[in-house]
Design a protein around this motif. Sequence first.
Motif, mmCIF file in Angstrom:
data_model
loop_
_atom_site.group_PDB
_atom_site.id
_atom_site.type_symbol
_atom_site.label_atom_id
_atom_site.label_comp_id
_atom_site.label_asym_id
_atom_site.label_seq_id
_atom_site.Cartn_x
_atom_site.Cartn_y
_atom_site.Cartn_z
ATOM 1 N N GLU A 11 -13.463 21.123 31.471
ATOM 2 C CA GLU A 11 -12.178 21.728 31.101
ATOM 3 C C GLU A 11 -11.062 20.684 31.119
ATOM 4 O O GLU A 11 -10.231 20.642 30.211
ATOM 5 C CB GLU A 11 -11.818 22.858 32.072
ATOM 6 C CG GLU A 11 -12.679 24.080 31.969
ATOM 7 C CD GLU A 11 -12.374 25.104 33.053
ATOM 8 O OE1 GLU A 11 -13.054 26.136 33.050
ATOM 9 O OE2 GLU A 11 -11.490 24.878 33.910
ATOM 10 N N GLU A 17 -11.272 18.472 28.105
ATOM 11 C CA GLU A 17 -10.736 19.119 26.901
ATOM 12 C C GLU A 17 -9.219 19.025 26.856
ATOM 13 O O GLU A 17 -8.635 18.726 25.813
ATOM 14 C CB GLU A 17 -11.204 20.570 26.837
ATOM 15 C CG GLU A 17 -12.696 20.698 26.555
ATOM 16 C CD GLU A 17 -13.222 22.116 26.732
ATOM 17 O OE1 GLU A 17 -12.431 23.052 27.009
ATOM 18 O OE2 GLU A 17 -14.450 22.292 26.595
ATOM 19 N N LEU A 18 -8.560 19.266 27.979
ATOM 20 C CA LEU A 18 -7.098 19.173 28.027
ATOM 21 C C LEU A 18 -6.623 17.748 27.747
ATOM 22 O O LEU A 18 -5.666 17.537 27.007
ATOM 23 C CB LEU A 18 -6.572 19.635 29.383
ATOM 24 C CG LEU A 18 -6.685 21.116 29.693
ATOM 25 C CD1 LEU A 18 -6.261 21.384 31.130
ATOM 26 C CD2 LEU A 18 -5.854 21.939 28.725
ATOM 27 N N LEU A 40 -7.024 16.806 24.101
ATOM 28 C CA LEU A 40 -5.997 17.429 23.252
ATOM 29 C C LEU A 40 -4.615 16.807 23.478
ATOM 30 O O LEU A 40 -3.666 17.126 22.757
ATOM 31 C CB LEU A 40 -5.925 18.936 23.529
ATOM 32 C CG LEU A 40 -7.138 19.753 23.106
ATOM 33 C CD1 LEU A 40 -7.029 21.182 23.652
ATOM 34 C CD2 LEU A 40 -7.254 19.763 21.584
ATOM 35 N N GLY A 41 -4.479 15.960 24.478
ATOM 36 C CA GLY A 41 -3.192 15.357 24.791
ATOM 37 C C GLY A 41 -2.261 16.289 25.547
ATOM 38 O O GLY A 41 -1.079 16.006 25.702
ATOM 39 N N VAL A 42 -2.791 17.400 26.031
ATOM 40 C CA VAL A 42 -1.979 18.409 26.718
ATOM 41 C C VAL A 42 -1.693 18.010 28.165
ATOM 42 O O VAL A 42 -0.641 18.343 28.705
ATOM 43 C CB VAL A 42 -2.705 19.779 26.683
ATOM 44 C CG1 VAL A 42 -1.964 20.819 27.488
ATOM 45 C CG2 VAL A 42 -2.895 20.230 25.253
ATOM 46 N N ALA A 43 -2.603 17.308 28.787
ATOM 47 C CA ALA A 43 -2.476 16.946 30.203
ATOM 48 C C ALA A 43 -2.818 15.470 30.390
ATOM 49 O O ALA A 43 -3.878 15.130 30.894
ATOM 50 C CB ALA A 43 -3.397 17.826 31.045
ATOM 51 N N PRO A 44 -1.917 14.578 29.989
ATOM 52 C CA PRO A 44 -2.257 13.153 30.057
ATOM 53 C C PRO A 44 -2.105 12.493 31.424
ATOM 54 O O PRO A 44 -2.484 11.349 31.586
ATOM 55 C CB PRO A 44 -1.290 12.520 29.061
ATOM 56 C CG PRO A 44 -0.128 13.453 29.015
ATOM 57 C CD PRO A 44 -0.673 14.824 29.283
ATOM 58 N N ASP A 101 2.521 16.594 31.927
ATOM 59 C CA ASP A 101 3.026 15.703 30.892
ATOM 60 C C ASP A 101 4.492 15.459 31.232
ATOM 61 O O ASP A 101 5.042 16.091 32.134
ATOM 62 C CB ASP A 101 2.870 16.330 29.510
ATOM 63 C CG ASP A 101 2.958 15.309 28.383
ATOM 64 O OD1 ASP A 101 3.225 14.116 28.660
ATOM 65 O OD2 ASP A 101 2.786 15.700 27.228
ATOM 66 N N GLN A 155 6.455 18.374 32.694
ATOM 67 C CA GLN A 155 5.922 19.596 32.109
ATOM 68 C C GLN A 155 4.601 19.916 32.799
ATOM 69 O O GLN A 155 3.550 19.398 32.420
ATOM 70 C CB GLN A 155 5.717 19.420 30.599
ATOM 71 C CG GLN A 155 6.989 19.103 29.860
ATOM 72 C CD GLN A 155 6.729 18.649 28.441
ATOM 73 O OE1 GLN A 155 5.657 18.850 27.890
ATOM 74 N NE2 GLN A 155 7.720 18.021 27.840
ATOM 75 N N VAL A 173 1.137 21.486 33.771
ATOM 76 C CA VAL A 173 0.105 22.096 32.936
ATOM 77 C C VAL A 173 -0.827 22.961 33.781
ATOM 78 O O VAL A 173 -0.994 24.141 33.495
ATOM 79 C CB VAL A 173 -0.693 21.018 32.166
ATOM 80 C CG1 VAL A 173 -1.829 21.646 31.381
ATOM 81 C CG2 VAL A 173 0.229 20.227 31.252
#
Length: 136
Positions: A9, A12-13, A16-20, A88, A106, A108
Amino acid sequence: MFTVHTLRELSELVGLGVAPYLRYSPGPESDASHPSTDHESGLLMPGVSVNPLAAPEWWSLPLEDWLARRVCQYLRELREGARPWVLDGKQVDFGPDNEPLLVDLQPVAWISPDLLEEARERYHARLDAGAATHEA
């Protein structure tokens, strides 16, 4: 904030660049009130220190191996009451260990204890955990 339970999981995040970024701290609310401090100098830094999660281009093993390594890097923080979470934000500078410093955080997701255990197991099973890069 939701909770991430597996390295898959988290992968995947990150993909996607959602949780760098990864951070160990009391949490987003606490971090929003003050930046990180350089413990050796006592100076306030211009942002919150984080650990990047994206694997470098030279990394040819699975992303989950890289993430296990990154998650395990700061496990000692757990003993100090910190919790791991992914986020992020806007990078504004670097800290004394060359770690990114972020503002405009931000949040996540939280990292679950199950993911921590999976990371520990994978890190020790698949990598030479704690190996020195050179001899003194």
